[in-house]
Design an enzyme around this catalytic site. Structure first.
Site, PDB file in Angstrom:
ATOM      1  N   SER A 122       0.820  -1.196   0.000  1.00  0.00           N
ATOM      2  CA  SER A 122       0.000   0.000   0.000  1.00  0.00           C
ATOM      3  C   SER A 122       0.860   1.254   0.000  1.00  0.00           C
ATOM      4  CB  SER A 122      -0.946  -0.039   1.203  1.00  0.00           C
ATOM      5  OG  SER A 122      -1.675  -1.243   1.195  1.00  0.00           O
ATOM      6  N   HIS A 145      -2.115  -0.979  -4.535  1.00  0.00           N
ATOM      7  CA  HIS A 145      -3.560  -0.981  -4.732  1.00  0.00           C
ATOM      8  C   HIS A 145      -4.105   0.442  -4.555  1.00  0.00           C
ATOM      9  CE1 HIS A 145      -4.684  -1.664  -0.184  1.00  0.00           C
ATOM     10  NE2 HIS A 145      -3.844  -0.681  -0.361  1.00  0.00           N
TER      11      HIS A 145
END
Length: 765
Positions: A122, A145
């Site tokens: 992330s 993501h």
């Protein structure tokens, strides 16, 4: 508690990722405090280490002390600091903090060397992109993501918040674009499709997100309860988001490898800020006084006040743990699979070792592989066929090379002799190779039909498709290189960077040198832009290798058909080049290639054999060609001294060409000798017959003057292949691609005589 505050806490609980897998109250649950430490790692303070472990940002509420601390500490570094070694092990957190840390690192003038100790997921993966170099040990993981978060309010406010998330995606995309070199649209597809994209070290390097997979894989060899809780929490979080089974075990391995243990955890100091610059998370959140959206976060955040796990969550966590262990066991079995059928190894010992590694939940696939290599190098001695020794040769490459050579040997035993790599495959047909590759990849073939084995072998990720591709490619390339291309000696090869037209300046157009008197300046000479233009074109076909070919052991389909395509590619080149001579196209000046205006068209009344005729009424056509080419002038009107070197004839004139170029062919009178013909090299080309059965050509040395130039696309010299698993057919499709072009550049290096009926020699009836 007001209804609004109750709704806020309910939303926060719903958005929060699940707590640790261990069924214990939060106050007893180990918690990994964020660690942001910047410390010197060189005696002269020229290098510093920045440790980024744990969550990025403390919570969803309030400003991130960690990001502020990193920026302040980086700004305080002396100008003598040349290198900052950034070590990351984090499953993410606040996007805003991640962007702030990324920008702080990018602003600093020192070289940033990033190492992903365990996981960079992330927003932590965003920080990793700040590295001038990014290294990943074999057991590390990168995950990218979309940013996510939550808000409460009316429909308009929620739509606005969705736009805010997209804005964060746009900002994050720039970092991934700069590092990988990918198009921004490709990166945005990763940040807006709602999926988690996992990358091993090799996969990250292939995509441009990392620069190298390091050999140094030292990690936390003795993970304590704190580290295990960290890994279990990470497993639960990624499993809840549907992480692929392929990566689940690897992520936990990476987390255990890099998880900080109790000996390295920093103790907070009075006042709320510890020496590392991280602040303990508040014991309870203070809801905002007015409706507002929470800052965007990724899956890495663990908000304070998380509630204990429900029974459903416990079951989900247990299921995820079982899935991860199943993936770990399968990965270990795949590593042992190529060796269990080896007759030169102690199979019982291998099976015992495999069982030990599978049953020990602490043994990762990487650790099992190390134990396997140690056993192969220490306790075994090869007694038969080839074996890959640790550190000397890649076993997969050895296996493929042997299988490829074995199949080529079946096709042509004289050209391809067995060696030690291919001996083990003697007597195997195509279906045997397919079955062997499947079993080597850990797939069971017992009970499968011949058709099922063929289809699975062609559509699997085993070595079989690679072996077939290599056999097809080598057969095709070998036939291409063996095909006769008679135009090569008298033409010039070039390479073009793309499919656009290029202009060629003629060698005959070089400016004359001028005298430079004492004290005078040199004059500039110019070479005009090339008037002759051409481009390469793409040609290709597809060969399909179906499962029927494998079942029928059809070696002709596997080798002969590609050979035909290879020969066809070589023939295509000859068709294009000799098609120029037959077509006699116009040049850039508007005149035909062979024309009186160009002074390179001979008297058609003279036949080639007249070159050795003694009839004084018949001129020597070869001497006339030589004289015409010697009289050619360049662009500036000066003689360029061009002589013919090659004599090009159709098959009907081959005998005459051999005679006129042979010094032994002399006239009846000894005083006459063949002086022109022996200076020429005869070349017989059947394609010239399509233009004329009597015409013949002369060509100069292409290094002296331009004739015809042929070109390939840069990086694609010759015929090339690409392979994919077939969709239209049940098998493998091999695409043959050839990029080629040709053009007559200068008429001065070429000559044509349309030919005629040969004159009788004196004294003949």
């Amino acid at each position: 508690m007001t209804k609004r505050n109750a709704l806020f806490l309910a939303c926060a609980a719903a958005l929060a990722t699940a707590p640790l897998a261990a069924p214990r109250d939060r106050q007893d649950r180990p918690h990994i405090e964020p660690q942001m430490t910047l410390r010197p790692c060189a005696a002269d303070d020229s290098a510093y280490e920045l440790l980024i472990y744990g969550d990025i940002g403390d919570s969803w509420w309030g400003e991130s002390v960690t990001a502020q601390s990193v920026a302040e500490q980086l700004n305080g570094l002396a100008d003598t600091v040349a290198t900052i070694n950034v070590r990351i092990n984090s499953y993410g957190g606040s996007v805003a903090d991640g962007l702030a840390i990324y920008n702080a690192l990018k602003r600093h003038k020192a070289t940033k060397a990033v190492t992903i100790d365990g996981v960079a997921m992330s927003s932590a993966s965003l920080i990793a992109m700040a590295g001038d170099t990014v290294s990943m040990p074999p057991t590390s993981i990168l995950m990218i993501h979309a940013p996510w978060g939550g808000c409460w309010g009316n429909a308009k406010e929620m739509r606005q918040y969705a736009d805010v998330l997209d804005k964060f995606s746009d900002s994050m995309a720039d970092a991934y674009v700069k590092k990988s070199g990918k198009a921004k649209d490709d990166i945005l597809s990763l940040l807006k499709d709602g999926e988690d994209h996992y990358y091993t070290g090799e996969e990250a390097v292939a995509e441009g997100f990392a620069d190298a997979v390091t050999n140094d894989d030292d990690g936390n060899d003795s993970p304590d309860e704190n580290a295990r809780a960290y890994a279990n929490q990470l497993l639960e979080r990624i499993s809840a988001r549907g992480a692929p089974a392929k990566y689940a075990g690897m992520v936990v391995t990476a987390a255990l490898r890099g998880a900080p243990n109790t000996s390295t955890t920093t103790t907070p100091t009075p006042g709320g800020v510890n020496p590392a610059g991280a602040r303990p998370a508040p014991s309870a959140p203070n809801p905002p006084a007015a409706p507002a959206a929470t800052p965007p976060v990724d899956t890495g955040s663990d908000p304070s006040g998380a509630i204990p796990m429900t029974e459903e969550e416990k079951k989900a966590a247990a299921k995820a743990a079982l899935a991860a262990d199943k993936a770990r066991r399968e990965a270990i079995r795949n590593q042992f699979a190529p060796f269990v059928a080896r007759t030169d190894l102690d199979v019982a010992a291998l099976q015992n070792l495999q069982r030990e590694c599978e049953d020990d939940s602490d043994t990762t696939p990487e650790a099992a592989g190390q134990r396997l290599l140690a056993m192969l190098g220490k306790d075994t001695t090869p007694t038969g066929g080839p074996r890959a020794e640790p550190g000397t040769q890649d076993e997969t490459a050895t296996y493929r090379d042997g299988a490829i050579l074995s199949l080529l040997h079946r096709k042509d035993p004289q050209a391809f002799k067995h060696d030690e790599k291919s001996q083990q495959f003697r007597g195997m047909n195509l279906l045997d190779h397919g079955r062997d590759c499947l079993e080597r990849a850990g797939r069971k073939t017992r009970g499968l039909s011949r058709q099922e084995i063929a289809v699975q072998a062609l559509q699997s990720t085993s070595d079989f498709p690679h072996i077939l591709e290599a056999v097809i490619t080598r057969s095709l390339r070998r036939a291409y290189e063996a095909s006769e291309r008679t135009f090569v000696p008298w033409t010039r090869q070039a390479t073009l960077p793309d499919f656009r037209q290029v202009s060629r300046a003629q060698l005959a157009g070089a400016p004359s040198l001028k005298r430079v008197v004492e004290g005078a300046e040199y004059e500039f000479g110019t070479i005009g832009d090339g008037a002759e233009k051409y481009a390469v074109q793409k040609y290709g076909r597809i060969v399909a290798i179906t499962w029927e070919v494998i079942i029928n052991d059809d070696m002709d389909a596997l080798t002969r058909i590609p050979e035909m395509f290879g020969a066809s590619a070589a023939d295509l080149e000859s068709d294009i080049v000799y098609g120029i001579l037959n077509a006699n196209p116009n040049m850039a000046d508007g005149n035909a290639l062979f024309s009186a205006a160009h002074g390179n068209l001979g008297n058609p009344a003279a036949a080639l054999i007249d070159a050795v005729s003694l009839d004084p009424t018949v001129g020597n056509p070869l001497a006339a060609m030589r004289a015409a080419m010697l009289l050619q002038k360049g662009a500036e009107g000066r003689y360029i001294t061009v002589r013919p070197k090659y004599l090009l004839v159709p098959p009907g004139l081959e005998e005459a060409a051999l005679k006129v170029t042979n010094a032994a062919i002399v006239a009846a009178r000894g005083s006459d000798v063949n002086v022109v013909g022996p200076t020429l090299t005869p070349i017989t080309e059947p394609r010239l017959h399509d233009g004329s059965a009597t015409a013949w050509y002369g060509a100069a040395d292409p290094s002296r003057v331009d004739t015809i130039e042929y070109a390939y696309l840069e990086g694609h010299e010759g015929v090339f292949t690409e392979t994919r698993q077939g969709f239209e057919v049940d098998g493998v499709q091999v695409k043959c691609r050839h990029v080629f072009g040709a053009k007559a550049i200068d008429w001065r290096g070429l000559f044509k005589n349309a030919g005629g009926t040969p004159s009788p020699f004196p004294g003949t009836p």
